[in-house]
Design an enzyme around this catalytic site. Sequence first.
Site: not given
Ligand code: AOF
Ligand code: ZN
Length: 349
Positions: A276, A57
């Site tokens: 195993p 975003e």
């Molecule tokens: C979004 N947009 O493009 C992504 C999201 O370590 P951070 O701060 O980058 O957070 C990672 C977490 O944020 C990830 O596990 C997921 O829950 C969210 N990722 N969220 O709004 C994004 N990549």
């Molecule tokens: Zn985000």
Amino acid sequence: MAYRQAEQAAMARALDLARTPGVPTGPNPRVGCVILAPDGRVVAEGFHRGAGTPHAEVDALDRAGDLARGGTAVVTLEPCNHSGRTGPCAVALVDAGVARVVYAQSDHNPVAVGGAETLKRSGVDVEGGLMADEARTVNPVWTFAVEHGRPYVTWKFATTLDGRSAAADGTSRWVSSRPARLDTHRLRGLCDAILVGTETVLVDDPQLTVRDEHDENLPRERQLLRAVMGLRDVPADRRVRDDAADTVVLHTRDPHEALAELFARDRQHVFLEGGPTLAAAFLAADLVDEVVAYVAPMLLGAGRSAVGDLGIGTISQARHLDVTDVHVLGEGAETNVRITMVPQRRASA
Ligand code: AOF
Ligand code: ZN
């Protein structure tokens, strides 16, 4: 109606952006975002490029500038609500003046959860679930891990036709042929941790790194975490102690505990390559999600079984698996049959 079509087309495009080749998987999901002007025109696109880089975003908002005001953000994952490696996307969308947010998959990650609520509280019109099933397939392992609170486990083993992983004297070269070993390295490279027991380290002394056909010595940053579980010490002269990749020793014999520790270290896909005993412990705990068996056209008649005791005394208790793929690797004396399977969940599990 025309506007709805614009949103659907934007979501299809956002899913394509999320799948941009070369974006690393894990620990973060792959996410795409398209910003539409109030009249439905596309004003910007963005996608996430891996942990530590801007979320999708924010990437799209940066490109849209003032054109995002009053528009719609179409995004493949519910905007996050937290300050982690980057700031909360829900707040960035509000600050940019976006009037409506359409997302596909809900974010169940406990650290990020709540973005839709934050947006609604700020007066943004929010709709979730558009093409959600398709969005889940973009990040199947990430989705599994956040929804189960543990990594997805792929158990790999090599066996003779009669289920032996070593001969009676302990020798095991080469139950898996060279093509199978190369294939194993390829599969390791798709995971983010490789897990064995102390027994395997003490007896076989594997290096547990990723090598590939084209790039024999992969750089350290492309290596995965080597994890050794068990109560015994791992001596300094063992190959897993070298500096080719990071190694962690998990002082437990409990598969649940080991996976919890790996999940806490942002690991979402564990490649289980132990012997195993370890395999049996994970199977008994119902913690194997996928099985990859390399079967050699070879008979031993005696020797170590590929799986330890599962406490099964009668045929009705047998563990059943669904076969998802069968593939023949190599030829002649080097032939191995790779069978990929998913264990059936037991009624009680
Ligand atoms: C979004 N947009 O493009 C992504 C999201 O370590 P951070 O701060 O980058 O957070 C990672 C977490 O944020 C990830 O596990 C997921 O829950 C969210 N990722 N969220 O709004 C994004 N990549
Ligand atoms: Zn985000």
